[in-house]
Design an enzyme around this catalytic site. Structure first.
Site, mmCIF file in Angstrom:
data_model
loop_
_atom_site.group_PDB
_atom_site.id
_atom_site.type_symbol
_atom_site.label_atom_id
_atom_site.label_comp_id
_atom_site.label_asym_id
_atom_site.label_seq_id
_atom_site.Cartn_x
_atom_site.Cartn_y
_atom_site.Cartn_z
ATOM 1 N N LYS A 183 28.301 0.219 21.582
ATOM 2 C CA LYS A 183 28.260 0.823 22.928
ATOM 3 C C LYS A 183 27.680 -0.170 23.942
ATOM 4 C CE LYS A 183 30.184 4.114 20.992
ATOM 5 N NZ LYS A 183 29.826 5.395 20.429
HETATM 6 C C1 LIG Z 1 30.224 6.558 19.466
HETATM 7 C C2 LIG Z 1 30.732 7.866 19.915
HETATM 8 C C3 LIG Z 1 30.071 9.063 19.580
HETATM 9 C C4 LIG Z 1 28.963 9.134 18.581
HETATM 10 O O1 LIG Z 1 27.851 8.352 18.885
HETATM 11 P P1 LIG Z 1 26.753 8.087 17.748
HETATM 12 O O2 LIG Z 1 25.572 7.581 18.525
HETATM 13 O O3 LIG Z 1 27.334 7.053 16.834
HETATM 14 O O4 LIG Z 1 26.476 9.353 17.068
HETATM 15 C C5 LIG Z 1 30.542 10.250 20.124
HETATM 16 N N1 LIG Z 1 31.610 10.269 20.931
HETATM 17 C C6 LIG Z 1 32.281 9.148 21.268
HETATM 18 C C7 LIG Z 1 33.449 9.253 22.186
HETATM 19 C C8 LIG Z 1 31.876 7.919 20.758
HETATM 20 O O5 LIG Z 1 32.566 6.818 21.047
#
Ligand SMILES: *Cc1c(COP(=O)(O)O)cnc(C)c1O
Length: 382
Positions: A183
């Protein structure tokens, strides 16, 4: 051909960030404490959120959300199938039913009219996804939620720094961010729950830590009040100060990170313009500012004469990493078999699910790397 592998994503951790993690390790306090509190308040400052609660992941945030909103058997939750499966998994694990709304073919944003069409007497909650770093069209979605008396929470995992019609994602309503290493900022693993609803936030604070009624780190006793009592059964989803120390350092760099992402993305757009078989996403028509979480293309599989999976494999053989965001939830084995959604019901989702591919995009990547990716694509398609 490149002689070193270019990954699809790579976190950029500064020396200052590393030092601040080390300092936390030496401080005598490593779990939820002063660093987490500081990260939460800096996060609110950056996004304009009224309240921010740091968590172990965005998935944990989705879990406590569904629990706090009392989503369970007999309830329906509207979300796109073009999303990360964690949301859909948790809806099912809560005993509720996911209802998939189709997306716009070229922005991948859930379509407000598709959300509206999916509403039944059982609908309780809508979870739009801000896709790839651009925002979903919140104004009509908010109107639909209001008119039908439905709850609304945004999946903002891709939207750190995204602006929708002059307002940062997180500033209004309820939004959940992710700090997974791919992210726009990372804490190793982590998430942030932002909301302008103080009652909901109190529930989230409780549910993320055993259901205890108090949360405050006490500087004098270096800990939590031992008198804290369970107000309701809760989970164990708090963020550690080790992670928060990294988060504070990452947050200070978010605008610089996103600026780098933007420049790389614009170069991709320019260079890919010459390749007929590759279609980047379109910008939404409303006013927004992009956080460029992902650079997604769709492969014209008919023109290219190869599947998307083969295309990704060919790029890998040329030392170019790619990602897949996402294979549609309803096309994955468990949901294929249990939900049995007829092909053609979600046409734009299915079309994209077979064709999308995320190209390398991360701060620290160079213009030369972008050119390598584009050259490799040309070579694969020649
Ligand atoms: C990465 C992601 C999540 C989950 O995030 P985590 O921190 O890994 O639990 C949820 N929704 C979307 C669209 C994502 O890309």
């Amino acid at each position: 051909m490149r002689n070193s592998f270019l990954p699809f994503s790579k976190p950029l951790i500064s020396e200052e960030g590393i030092n601040s993690v080390v300092e936390t390790l030496r401080s005598g306090w490593i779990t939820t404490g002063p660093k987490t509190a500081a990260f939460e308040s800096k996060f609110s400052e950056y996004t304009g959120a009224t309240h921010s609660v740091a968590l172990a992941s965005a998935t944990a945030g989705m879990h406590v959300l569904l629990k706090a909103l009392d989503i369970g058997p007999g309830d329906e939750v509207i979300t796109p199938s073009m999303t990360w499966v964690s949301t859909v998994n948790l809806i099912v694990l809560a005993g509720a039913t996911p209802v998939f709304a189709d997306i716009d073919k070229n922005t991948l944003m859930v379509m407000p009219e598709a959300v509206e069409r999916s509403i039944t007497s059982k609908t309780k909650l809508i979870i739009p996804v801000h896709f790839a770093g651009a925002p979903a069209d919140m104004q009509p979605i908010r109107k639909i939620a209001e008119k039908n008396n439905l709850l609304l929470a945004e999946d903002a995992a891709h939207a750190m720094g995204t602006v929708y019609q002059g307002e940062k994602i997180g500033a209004k309503g309820t939004a959940i961010f992710s700090f997974h290493p791919i992210k726009n900022i990372t804490t190793g693993e982590g998430g942030m729950f932002c909301s302008d609803d103080p009652v909901l936030i109190e529930r989230i604070k409780r549910l993320k830590f055993h259901g205890l009624g108090v949360d405050a780190y006490d500087r004098d006793t270096h800990g939590r009040s031992p008198q804290a009592e369970v107000m309701e059964p809760g989970y164990k989803y708090n963020m550690t100060d080790i992670a928060a120390a990294l988060g504070i350092s990452q947050l200070a760099m978010i605008d610089a990170f996103n600026q780098e992402r933007r420049q790389l993305a614009l170069l991709y757009r320019e260079l890919l313009g010459e390749i007929d078989e590759v279609m980047p996403l379109s910008d939404p028509a409303y006013e927004f500012s992009h956080a460029w979480h992902l650079f997604i293309i769709r492969l014209d599989i008919e023109k290219a004469g190869m599947s998307r999976d083969a295309f990704m494999q060919e790029l890998k053989l040329r030392n170019i990493g790619t990602g897949l965001h996402f294979r549609a939830a309803h096309m994955q084995r468990y949901y294929r078999e249990t939900m049995n959604i007829r092909p053609g019901v979600l046409p734009n989702t299915e079309w994209n699910s077979d064709r999308i591919c995320s190209l390398p995009l991360f701060p620290g990547m160079t213009d030369g790397d972008v050119r390598d990716v584009v050259d490799a694509i040309k070579d694969v398609l020649k």
